[in-house]
Design a protein around this motif. Structure first.
Motif, PDB file in Angstrom:
ATOM      1  N   ILE A 164       0.838  -1.200   0.000  1.00  0.00           N
ATOM      2  CA  ILE A 164       0.000   0.000   0.000  1.00  0.00           C
ATOM      3  C   ILE A 164       0.874   1.252   0.000  1.00  0.00           C
ATOM      4  CG2 ILE A 164      -1.700   1.321   1.329  1.00  0.00           C
ATOM      5  CD1 ILE A 164      -2.717  -1.378   2.432  1.00  0.00           C
ATOM      6  N   ASP A 165       0.633   2.146  -0.955  1.00  0.00           N
ATOM      7  CA  ASP A 165       1.457   3.351  -1.057  1.00  0.00           C
ATOM      8  C   ASP A 165       0.640   4.631  -1.197  1.00  0.00           C
ATOM      9  OD1 ASP A 165       0.511   3.108  -3.628  1.00  0.00           O
ATOM     10  OD2 ASP A 165       2.475   2.821  -4.572  1.00  0.00           O
ATOM     11  N   ASN A 166      -0.694   4.556  -0.999  1.00  0.00           N
ATOM     12  CA  ASN A 166      -1.516   5.765  -1.043  1.00  0.00           C
ATOM     13  C   ASN A 166      -2.752   5.560  -0.169  1.00  0.00           C
ATOM     14  OD1 ASN A 166      -3.978   4.979  -2.915  1.00  0.00           O
ATOM     15  ND2 ASN A 166      -2.131   4.171  -3.936  1.00  0.00           N
ATOM     16  N   LEU A 167      -3.354   6.673   0.219  1.00  0.00           N
ATOM     17  CA  LEU A 167      -4.467   6.641   1.163  1.00  0.00           C
ATOM     18  C   LEU A 167      -5.677   5.899   0.608  1.00  0.00           C
ATOM     19  CD1 LEU A 167      -5.729   7.472   3.840  1.00  0.00           C
ATOM     20  CD2 LEU A 167      -6.325   9.680   2.820  1.00  0.00           C
ATOM     21  N   GLY A 173       2.394   0.106  14.365  1.00  0.00           N
ATOM     22  CA  GLY A 173       2.144   1.508  14.058  1.00  0.00           C
ATOM     23  C   GLY A 173       0.741   1.859  13.621  1.00  0.00           C
ATOM     24  N   ILE A 174      -0.167   0.885  13.648  1.00  0.00           N
ATOM     25  CA  ILE A 174      -1.566   1.192  13.342  1.00  0.00           C
ATOM     26  C   ILE A 174      -2.400   0.847  14.578  1.00  0.00           C
ATOM     27  CG2 ILE A 174      -1.344   0.982  10.844  1.00  0.00           C
ATOM     28  CD1 ILE A 174      -2.304  -1.873  10.994  1.00  0.00           C
ATOM     29  N   GLY A 175      -3.640   0.497  14.418  1.00  0.00           N
ATOM     30  CA  GLY A 175      -4.473   0.136  15.568  1.00  0.00           C
ATOM     31  C   GLY A 175      -5.680  -0.652  15.093  1.00  0.00           C
ATOM     32  N   PRO A 176      -6.347  -1.353  15.997  1.00  0.00           N
ATOM     33  CA  PRO A 176      -7.511  -2.165  15.614  1.00  0.00           C
ATOM     34  C   PRO A 176      -8.778  -1.332  15.494  1.00  0.00           C
ATOM     35  CG  PRO A 176      -7.103  -2.439  17.939  1.00  0.00           C
ATOM     36  CD  PRO A 176      -6.011  -1.527  17.422  1.00  0.00           C
ATOM     37  N   THR A 187     -21.381   3.441   8.480  1.00  0.00           N
ATOM     38  CA  THR A 187     -20.473   4.551   8.171  1.00  0.00           C
ATOM     39  C   THR A 187     -19.247   4.537   9.098  1.00  0.00           C
ATOM     40  OG1 THR A 187     -21.787   6.007   9.611  1.00  0.00           O
ATOM     41  CG2 THR A 187     -22.284   6.035   7.261  1.00  0.00           C
ATOM     42  N   LEU A 188     -19.461   4.195  10.367  1.00  0.00           N
ATOM     43  CA  LEU A 188     -18.373   4.238  11.351  1.00  0.00           C
ATOM     44  C   LEU A 188     -17.177   3.381  10.939  1.00  0.00           C
ATOM     45  CD1 LEU A 188     -17.194   4.973  14.150  1.00  0.00           C
ATOM     46  CD2 LEU A 188     -18.429   2.986  15.063  1.00  0.00           C
ATOM     47  N   LEU A 189     -17.425   2.147  10.503  1.00  0.00           N
ATOM     48  CA  LEU A 189     -16.312   1.243  10.218  1.00  0.00           C
ATOM     49  C   LEU A 189     -15.465   1.728   9.051  1.00  0.00           C
ATOM     50  CD1 LEU A 189     -17.815  -2.335  10.760  1.00  0.00           C
ATOM     51  CD2 LEU A 189     -16.967  -0.668  12.422  1.00  0.00           C
ATOM     52  N   TYR A 190     -16.073   2.461   8.122  1.00  0.00           N
ATOM     53  CA  TYR A 190     -15.312   2.977   6.977  1.00  0.00           C
ATOM     54  C   TYR A 190     -14.532   4.242   7.358  1.00  0.00           C
ATOM     55  CZ  TYR A 190     -18.152  -0.535   4.845  1.00  0.00           C
ATOM     56  OH  TYR A 190     -18.745  -1.739   4.573  1.00  0.00           O
ATOM     57  N   GLU A 191     -15.067   4.987   8.317  1.00  0.00           N
ATOM     58  CA  GLU A 191     -14.295   6.100   8.871  1.00  0.00           C
ATOM     59  C   GLU A 191     -13.064   5.563   9.590  1.00  0.00           C
ATOM     60  OE1 GLU A 191     -17.087   8.035  11.384  1.00  0.00           O
ATOM     61  OE2 GLU A 191     -18.250   8.911   9.731  1.00  0.00           O
ATOM     62  N   ARG A 192     -13.236   4.452  10.299  1.00  0.00           N
ATOM     63  CA  ARG A 192     -12.116   3.815  10.988  1.00  0.00           C
ATOM     64  C   ARG A 192     -11.109   3.248   9.975  1.00  0.00           C
ATOM     65  NH1 ARG A 192     -13.417   2.211  16.273  1.00  0.00           N
ATOM     66  NH2 ARG A 192     -14.582   3.884  17.273  1.00  0.00           N
ATOM     67  N   LYS A 228      -4.457   5.574   6.584  1.00  0.00           N
ATOM     68  CA  LYS A 228      -3.479   6.672   6.686  1.00  0.00           C
ATOM     69  C   LYS A 228      -2.242   6.218   7.453  1.00  0.00           C
ATOM     70  CE  LYS A 228      -4.241   9.741   9.795  1.00  0.00           C
ATOM     71  NZ  LYS A 228      -4.841  10.856  10.590  1.00  0.00           N
ATOM     72  N   LEU A 229      -2.461   5.529   8.553  1.00  0.00           N
ATOM     73  CA  LEU A 229      -1.343   5.118   9.407  1.00  0.00           C
ATOM     74  C   LEU A 229      -0.442   4.085   8.751  1.00  0.00           C
ATOM     75  CD1 LEU A 229      -3.213   4.903  12.833  1.00  0.00           C
ATOM     76  CD2 LEU A 229      -1.454   6.571  12.197  1.00  0.00           C
ATOM     77  N   VAL A 230      -1.008   3.230   7.891  1.00  0.00           N
ATOM     78  CA  VAL A 230      -0.200   2.178   7.269  1.00  0.00           C
ATOM     79  C   VAL A 230       0.831   2.754   6.300  1.00  0.00           C
ATOM     80  CG1 VAL A 230      -1.598   1.681   5.204  1.00  0.00           C
ATOM     81  CG2 VAL A 230      -0.409  -0.196   6.391  1.00  0.00           C
ATOM     82  N   LEU A 231       0.676   4.018   5.927  1.00  0.00           N
ATOM     83  CA  LEU A 231       1.624   4.669   5.031  1.00  0.00           C
ATOM     84  C   LEU A 231       2.850   5.211   5.766  1.00  0.00           C
ATOM     85  CD1 LEU A 231      -0.922   6.737   2.882  1.00  0.00           C
ATOM     86  CD2 LEU A 231       0.157   4.565   2.277  1.00  0.00           C
TER      87      LEU A 231
END
Length: 248
Positions: A71-74, A136-139, A221-226, A232-235
Motif C-alpha cells: 500500500i502506497d496511497n491513502l 504503528g496502526i491500531g484495531p 459509516t463508522l467502520l469505513y471512517e475507521r 493513513k497510518l499504514v503509510l
C-alpha cells in the motif's frame, strides 16, 4: 494448498470454510470472497444458520502483511481496511445467526471476525492478540465489534498489551467465546450445537439476530471512517519498517 473460501449446506446448516497458507491471513480479494459467501448463504433458503470455520491449526492471522507492504496511497489503504469493515457489516446484516468454530489462535482482524459471530465455540488453543499498535496502526475497524463482545476495559487491555498473547481462557472469561473446549471435543460439540440451533423456527432466529445487533446501524459509516484512519497510518515509515521486521 492454495487460498480459498468455500461454502456447503448440510442439514439446514450453511458452512463457510476459509484457508490461506500464511496462517489464514486475509488479502483483500479473499475478504471480498468471504463477504460474497456470507451474502450468498444469507439468501439460501436451505440454510437456517451459518457456521464459520477455517482449516489448519490457526483460526485467522488477520490482515495479509504482504499486501499491507504494497500500500502506497491513502485510497488503497482505506480500501484494504474497508475489506474487514465489509466482512463485519456482512456478518452484522446477515439475517441468519453465525456460529464461529475457533480451533486455534486469532490475531488482529481474526479477533474481529470472531467477535462478529453470534456465538463462538473455541478450544484451549485459541489464544488471541491485537498486535496492531506494535506495527504503528491500531484495531480501529474491528474495535466496535470486539468492544461489543468483551467491553471497553478488556478491549483496552488487549490492545495496549499488543505484544502479548491472551490465553483462550481469558477470551472465554471476557465473553469473546461462548464455550471453551478441549481440541478433541470441538467437532462433536459444534455439530451438536449447530444441529440444535438449526432446528428452531427460522423466523424466530432471524428476529433474534436483529435484536442481538440492535444499535449498530451506524457501523455502516463508522467502520469505513475507521478504515480511513488505518489506511493513513499504514503509510507511515514506522509501519513500513515494522512490517518489514515482522516479515524477517
Amino acid at each position: 494448498m492454495t487460498a480459498f473460501v468455500k461454502q456447503e449446506v448440510k442439514n439446514n446448516i450453511g458452512y463457510i470454510t476459509f484457508f490461506h497458507p500464511a496462517g489464514n491471513s486475509f488479502p483483500s480479494t479473499q475478504l471480498q470472497q468471504l463477504v460474497e459467501t456470507i451474502q450468498d448463504l444469507d439468501k439460501n433458503e436451505n440454510a437456517t444458520i451459518i457456521v464459520l470455520q477455517s482449516e489448519g491449526n490457526t483460526f485467522c492471522a488477520g490482515a495479509s502483511f504482504d499486501e499491507l507492504l504494497q500500500i502506497d496511497n491513502l485510497t488503497d489503504g482505506k480500501q484494504f481496511f474497508s475489506g474487514f469493515a465489509n466482512v463485519i457489516n456482512a456478518m452484522r446484516n446477515c439475517s441468519k445467526l453465525i456460529v464461529g468454530k475457533v480451533q486455534g489462535k486469532a490475531v488482529g482482524g481474526g479477533v474481529g471476525i470472531v467477535a462478529g459471530c453470534d456465538y463462538a465455540l473455541a478450544t484451549t488453543k485459541a489464544d488471541v492478540k491485537l498486535s496492531e499498535l506494535t506495527i504503528g496502526i491500531g484495531p480501529f475497524v474491528i474495535e466496535p465489534a470486539v468492544s461489543r463482545k468483551i467491553g471497553q476495559t478488556a478491549m483496552s487491555e488487549l490492545t495496549l498489551a499488543g505484544n502479548e498473547w491472551k490465553p483462550a481462557t481469558w477470551a472465554f472469561e471476557k465473553g469473546l467465546f461462548a464455550k471453551l473446549l478441549q481440541p478433541e471435543e470441538l467437532d462433536a460439540e459444534l455439530e451438536k450445537f449447530a444441529t440444535q440451533l438449526a432446528s428452531y423456527n427460522p423466523e424466530a432466529l432471524s428476529e433474534m439476530k436483529q435484536v442481538l445487533w440492535q444499535n449498530t446501524a451506524h457501523w455502516s459509516t463508522l467502520l469505513y471512517e475507521r478504515a480511513e484512519i488505518s489506511g493513513k497510518l499504514v503509510l507511515s515509515d514506522f509501519t513500513k519498517k515494522a512490517l518489514e521486521g515482522f516479515k524477517k
